[in-house]
Structures are given as structure tokens and as C-alpha cells.
Write an enzyme that holds these catalytic residues in place. Structure first.
Site, mmCIF file in Angstrom:
data_model
loop_
_atom_site.group_PDB
_atom_site.id
_atom_site.type_symbol
_atom_site.label_atom_id
_atom_site.label_comp_id
_atom_site.label_asym_id
_atom_site.label_seq_id
_atom_site.Cartn_x
_atom_site.Cartn_y
_atom_site.Cartn_z
ATOM 1 C CE1 TYR A 142 -36.270 5.960 -49.633
ATOM 2 C CE2 TYR A 142 -36.019 8.345 -49.398
ATOM 3 C CZ TYR A 142 -36.274 7.227 -50.190
ATOM 4 O OH TYR A 142 -36.531 7.379 -51.528
ATOM 5 C CB CYS A 143 -31.955 2.581 -46.642
ATOM 6 S SG CYS A 143 -32.093 2.033 -44.912
ATOM 7 N N GLY A 144 -33.996 0.832 -47.200
ATOM 8 C CA GLY A 144 -35.020 -0.205 -47.219
ATOM 9 C C GLY A 144 -35.646 -0.411 -45.862
#
Length: 290
Positions: free
Chosen positions: A245-247
């Protein structure tokens, strides 16, 4: 051509520019960071594409056409119908193979990663299309090597796109909740160490998406160095599942792609990522100790 590499070099692409089965895609989106800080401004890369792109490339609009514009979160996957319709219009179909690049367009940062290209490649695989590659180093590497650019717009004949959606490639918020307590699942936060320290999903480990390529040449590091980035997390264990995941589900696809190149096939992307997670007060956040 049944199989192509997950990542191809500029030399590899240059030798195939005249192949009638090639579909070359510019997937650039610009993220511009304000000088005083704060969230980035996100802009289409279409104008930049028209000012100069690799010969034959068409532009794919991840910001509009290839995201769910009805969602209150940015860049969520669109319906299969909408995605397939756009792919066929761009000429991507069963009798073609696709190479995607971008402009490493994180303005105000020095990160070397083709994460917009990897996002579109991930979406294609999610919808059941495997003959897709990322161009190593993107447009910047191509241009730095003195290779040809062209202006205006290009197009391909419409195509027929089949395949089946692979739901196992996308992780939901509920999947991530369950994974927090699952020792057989590795959760990877793909953001910078600074962003990870500010707040991350419990149980996640940090592997910065921008630490895998040379900032000047844009070339990927050797496989052993890439492997070292992930090895300590347990993500390369073939018996484990990985969620990245990230932003907003973009950079996470770059880490997912590199894990694939290192032999880990059991990788899913949390599409909503921190945009969705932080908007739900019931989702826990932890901060790194300083």
C-alpha cells in the site's frame, strides 16, 4: 508473442518500435509538490505527451478515463466495462503486447520510479491481460540516451480485449484488517520513511518505492540489491502473501511489480491505501518511535 519481460530496457523497445503488434503507452500523471509543503497537486500528463513522446505512443489518462470518477477517493479502479472500453479504444487487445512508460513525474522530488506506468500495468493484469511490460527508466532515460521523440498524438486500430478480472490481485480495507494479525501475510508500506514514521497501518513494514533505481540514470539497481530491500521483511517467502500500500494505490504497484520480478507472485495491492484507511476513524494508525 505470448510472454514478454515484466520490465524491458530502452534497447529492447528500440528494436521493436516498428512491430505492428506493439502498443506503446504514455501513462504520465504529474504530482507537483508546493514549495511550502502540503499535499501535491495532481495534473494530467496529456499536454506534456503531445509536446514530446516516444514514436508511436498513445496517451492513457489515469487521472480521468482509467479511475473511478464516482468514488470519493482518487485513482480507485474503474468498472471493468469502463476500463476495457478504453483499452480497446487505445488498441490494446488479445493480439497485441503493450509497453508502458511515464516521465517519472514527481515534480519537486528526485525519486526514480515508473509508478504511473506500473499502476496501469497492474490494472491491465488485474483485468486479465498479461502481455504488458514497463520501460525501465521511462521517458527520461529514453531521452537522455538521445533517442527520438515525436510530437502531436498517435493512435492504434481498435482491438478486442478479453480475459477475466483477477479479484485476488486487489486488497480491500477488510483484507488489510485481517492481515494485521496474520503471520502469513506481509504488509508493506511503500511510502517514504518520513511518511511511514508519521503514521502507518499496524504490522506494516516500510520499503520505500523510490529506493530501487539510480536517481540520475533512472536505471534499476541489480537484482541482488533489489532483493536486499525486501528480504528482511519476509516478503520474498514464497509461502507468504504480500499486501502493498501507499498513499493512493499508485506507488504500491511499483513495489508489487518489483516483487514479481524477484519471484514473489502472491502480491496484492491495497487500492484505497492510506487515502481510504485514514478516512475511517475505526482504522488504527501507529507511529514510529523516535
Amino acid at each position: 508473442m505470448n510472454e514478454i519481460p515484466l520490465i524491458v530496457t530502452t534497447d529492447w523497445l528500440a528494436e521493436r518500435l516498428d512491430d505492428p503488434k506493439l502498443r506503446l503507452i504514455d501513462a504520465t500523471v504529474f504530482m507537483k509538490f508546493p514549495e511550502g509543503g502540503g499535499p501535491p497537486n495532481v495534473e494530467s500528463g496529456r499536454t506534456s505527451y503531445e509536446q514530446g513522446h516516444i514514436p508511436g505512443a498513445v496517451y492513457a489518462d489515469l487521472l480521468g478515463d482509467l479511475s473511478d470518477t464516482d468514488s470519493n477517493l482518487p485513482f480507485m479502479v474503474p468498472s471493468r466495462e469502463a476500463f476495457v472500453k478504453k483499452m480497446t479504444e487505445l488498441g490494446i487487445g488479445d493480439d497485441t503486447y503493450t509497453v508502458i512508460y511515464d516521465q517519472n513525474a514527481l515534480v519537486g522530488e528526485t525519486v526514480a520510479a515508473s509508478y504511473w506506468a506500473s499502476r496501469l500495468a497492474w490494472q491491465l493484469r488485474y483485468e486479465g491481460f498479461d502481455r504488458v511490460s514497463i520501460l525501465e527508466g521511462g521517458l527520461q532515460k529514453w531521452q537522455a540516451e538521445g533517442r527520438e521523440l515525436t510530437t502531436g498524438s498517435s493512435s492504434y486500430p481498435t482491438a478486442s480485449f478479453s480475459g477475466q478480472r483477477r479479484t485476488e490481485m486487489l486488497a480491500t480495507k477488510e483484507d488489510v484488517r485481517k492481515a494485521m494479525d496474520d503471520e502469513q501475510t506481509v504488509i508493506i508500506d511503500s511510502l517514504s520513511p518520513e511518511e511511514y514514521a508519521v503514521g502507518h497501518i499496524p504490522g506494516s513494514t516500510n520499503v520505500f518505492f523510490g529506493a530501487h533505481a539510480d536517481e540520475k540514470s533512472k536505471a534499476l539497481f541489480a537484482a541482488d540489491k533489489l532483493r536486499a530491500s525486501f528480504e528482511s521483511t519476509g516478503a520474498l517467502d514464497p509461502d507468504k502473501k504480500v499486501i502493498t500500500y501507499c498513499g493512493g494505490g499508485i506507488a504500491a504497484t511499483w513495489n508489487a511489480l518489483l516483487l514479481n520480478t524477484l519471484g514473489q507472485s502472491n502480491v496484492t495491492v491495497y487500492d484505497g491505501s492510506m487515502n481510504e484507511w485514514t478516512s475511517d476513524p475505526s482504522c488504527p494508525i501507529v507511529k514510529s518511535e523516535t
